[in-house]
Design a protein around this motif. Structure first.
Motif, short mmCIF file in Angstrom:
data_model
loop_
_atom_site.label_atom_id
_atom_site.label_comp_id
_atom_site.label_asym_id
_atom_site.label_seq_id
_atom_site.Cartn_x
_atom_site.Cartn_y
_atom_site.Cartn_z
N LEU A 286 0.84 -1.18 0.00
CA LEU A 286 0.00 0.00 0.00
C LEU A 286 0.88 1.24 0.00
O LEU A 286 1.69 1.44 0.91
N SER A 287 0.74 2.07 -1.01
CA SER A 287 1.54 3.30 -1.11
C SER A 287 0.95 4.35 -0.17
O SER A 287 -0.21 4.73 -0.30
N LEU A 288 1.76 4.82 0.77
CA LEU A 288 1.29 5.81 1.75
C LEU A 288 2.51 6.57 2.27
O LEU A 288 3.27 6.07 3.07
N ASP A 289 2.67 7.80 1.79
CA ASP A 289 3.88 8.57 2.07
C ASP A 289 3.78 9.44 3.31
O ASP A 289 4.77 10.04 3.73
N THR A 290 2.58 9.56 3.87
CA THR A 290 2.37 10.42 5.03
C THR A 290 1.12 9.99 5.76
O THR A 290 0.21 9.41 5.17
N LEU A 291 1.07 10.29 7.05
CA LEU A 291 -0.13 10.05 7.85
C LEU A 291 -0.87 11.35 8.14
O LEU A 291 -1.82 11.37 8.93
N ASP A 292 -0.46 12.42 7.50
CA ASP A 292 -1.09 13.73 7.65
C ASP A 292 -1.94 14.01 6.41
O ASP A 292 -1.42 14.02 5.28
N ALA A 293 -3.25 14.25 6.60
CA ALA A 293 -4.15 14.43 5.46
C ALA A 293 -3.76 15.62 4.60
O ALA A 293 -3.89 15.57 3.36
N ASN A 294 -3.28 16.69 5.21
CA ASN A 294 -2.90 17.87 4.42
C ASN A 294 -1.66 17.59 3.59
O ASN A 294 -1.58 17.99 2.42
N ARG A 295 -0.68 16.92 4.18
CA ARG A 295 0.52 16.59 3.40
C ARG A 295 0.19 15.56 2.33
O ARG A 295 0.78 15.59 1.23
N PHE A 296 -0.73 14.66 2.63
CA PHE A 296 -1.17 13.70 1.62
C PHE A 296 -1.70 14.45 0.39
O PHE A 296 -1.37 14.11 -0.75
N PHE A 297 -2.50 15.46 0.60
CA PHE A 297 -3.04 16.24 -0.51
C PHE A 297 -1.91 16.96 -1.26
O PHE A 297 -1.91 17.01 -2.51
N THR A 298 -0.95 17.50 -0.54
CA THR A 298 0.16 18.20 -1.19
C THR A 298 0.98 17.25 -2.06
O THR A 298 1.39 17.60 -3.18
N ILE A 299 1.21 16.05 -1.56
CA ILE A 299 2.03 15.07 -2.29
C ILE A 299 1.28 14.48 -3.47
O ILE A 299 1.82 14.37 -4.58
N THR A 300 0.02 14.10 -3.26
CA THR A 300 -0.74 13.36 -4.28
C THR A 300 -1.61 14.26 -5.16
O THR A 300 -2.11 13.81 -6.18
N ARG A 301 -1.81 15.50 -4.72
CA ARG A 301 -2.68 16.46 -5.41
C ARG A 301 -4.13 15.99 -5.47
O ARG A 301 -4.89 16.41 -6.34
N ARG A 302 -4.50 15.12 -4.56
CA ARG A 302 -5.87 14.60 -4.49
C ARG A 302 -6.27 14.43 -3.02
O ARG A 302 -5.43 14.07 -2.18
N ASP A 303 -7.55 14.62 -2.72
CA ASP A 303 -8.06 14.50 -1.36
C ASP A 303 -8.66 13.11 -1.15
O ASP A 303 -9.87 12.92 -1.13
N GLU A 304 -7.78 12.11 -1.01
CA GLU A 304 -8.23 10.71 -0.92
C GLU A 304 -7.66 9.99 0.29
O GLU A 304 -7.68 8.77 0.35
N PHE A 305 -7.18 10.73 1.28
CA PHE A 305 -6.52 10.12 2.42
C PHE A 305 -7.45 9.15 3.16
O PHE A 305 -7.04 8.04 3.53
N ALA A 306 -8.70 9.54 3.35
CA ALA A 306 -9.64 8.70 4.10
C ALA A 306 -9.86 7.37 3.40
O ALA A 306 -9.97 6.31 4.05
#
Length: 329
Positions: free
Chosen positions: A118-138
């Protein structure tokens, strides 16, 4: 047993089923995405199954499905189910970003998929959006929960990027305290597909490991399995474990047992080469299985010694690399 010209066993295939992805991770592709392959350019499921069946007969024991994002491709479970039934295949696994994965987990369990990366570069939802450019953390966290619920082994892949997510190294390590997961930290590689030349690595495997040891000096080295690409460690009392993968430093080339087939059927005997044989084209031009087998054996017999030699031998755009999505993660 299938071997290359350096005496290394080849028993692991990474098959990319699509170049498309529903995230836009900056280290993998430009913000606007890529010039996606047309359906005709992609290998069909029938072609993939034929190629995999032949390779299993030749000695491939493990197949990992990659992308792009595998679950973006329509009817992917059809291919996975067929592959799971190949006589001689010992392990079928896949790598996913988790966005669309959760509903498929029960079926993955049923057909015998025992391990998912499972690709997961951060546990922070905001940083997840910055890295992936998508709001899909949940959605990704829901996939993680579903996989653990169904007792599927989970390896979390986190690419370590200077100035982007190094503050996540310790929180990701802390996941292993109460979760039976393997968190693997991966050196950033030059495969973002935007045409620029890679300028160097800031966080190599030694620096990543030193960061972990600064918080957990009791970190213990584990026995690495045969052909492991990771240096594996465990913190006493933690359910899970930690791996550090020298993907750019390329310290594991001497025991590399893997080959790749891209979505358009290009065989890569090293991640860093630019392709050595197109099996899709051979199939479409009427080649029989014996002709394909001999061509594959010839390619394995000309394999580079390591990733550095492969990179220096590139013919197409030396020094500039395609997106990981077009290769297969």
């Amino acid at each position: 047993m299938l071997t290359d010209n350096h005496g290394r066993t080849i028993n692991y295939l990474r098959l990319a089923v699509t170049d498309r992805c529903n995230l836009r991770c900056f280290y993998c592709m430009p913000e606007d995405g890529l010039n996606w392959l047309s359906r005709k350019e992609l290998m069909s499921y029938e072609e993939m199954l034929r190629g995999c069946g032949l390779l299993v007969k030749m000695g491939i024991e493990k197949i990992r499905i990659t992308g792009g994002e595998p679950f973006v491709r329509k009817d992917i479970m059809q291919l996975l189910t067929s592959l799971s039934q190949l006589d001689g295949l010992k392990e079928l696994s896949l790598t996913t970003n988790g966005v669309l994965t959760a509903p498929f987990v029960p079926e993955l369990k049923r057909i015998g998929v025992r391990s998912v990366n499972l690709s997961l570069d951060t546990l922070d939802a905001n940083r997840f959006f910055t890295i992936t450019r998508r709001d899909e953390f949940a959605q990704v966290m829901s996939a993680l929960e579903a996989l653990l619920k169904h007792n599927i082994e989970v390896k979390i892949n986190a690419v370590v990027m200077d100035g982007k997510n190094t503050q996540d190294i310790i929180p990701l390590v802390e996941m292993t305290k109460n979760m039976p997961v393997s968190v693997r930290f991966i050196e950033e590689m030059p495969f973002n597909g935007d045409g620029h030349i890679y300028t160097g690595l800031q966080w190599d495997y030694v620096r990543i490991l030193d960061e972990i040891k600064s918080r957990y000096p009791q970190l213990q080295k584990m026995q690495d399995s045969a052909y492991s690409t990771a240096y594996n460690y465990q913190i006493p009392g933690h359910q899970g474990n930690i791996g550090v993968i020298a993907a750019y430093s390329r310290t594991f080339c001497g025991t590399c047992n893997r080959i790749r087939i891209t979505p358009q059927g290009e065989l890569k005997t090293c991640l860093y080469d630019d392709g050595v044989l197109n099996i899709r084209d051979m199939m479409r031009n009427g080649s029989g299985d014996e002709e394909l087998r001999l061509a594959l054996l010839d390619a394995f017999g000309r394999r580079t010694a390591d990733g550095w030699e492969a990179e220096h031998s590139r013919v197409v755009h030396p020094g500039i690399h395609e997106s990981m999505a077009t290769i297969g993660g």
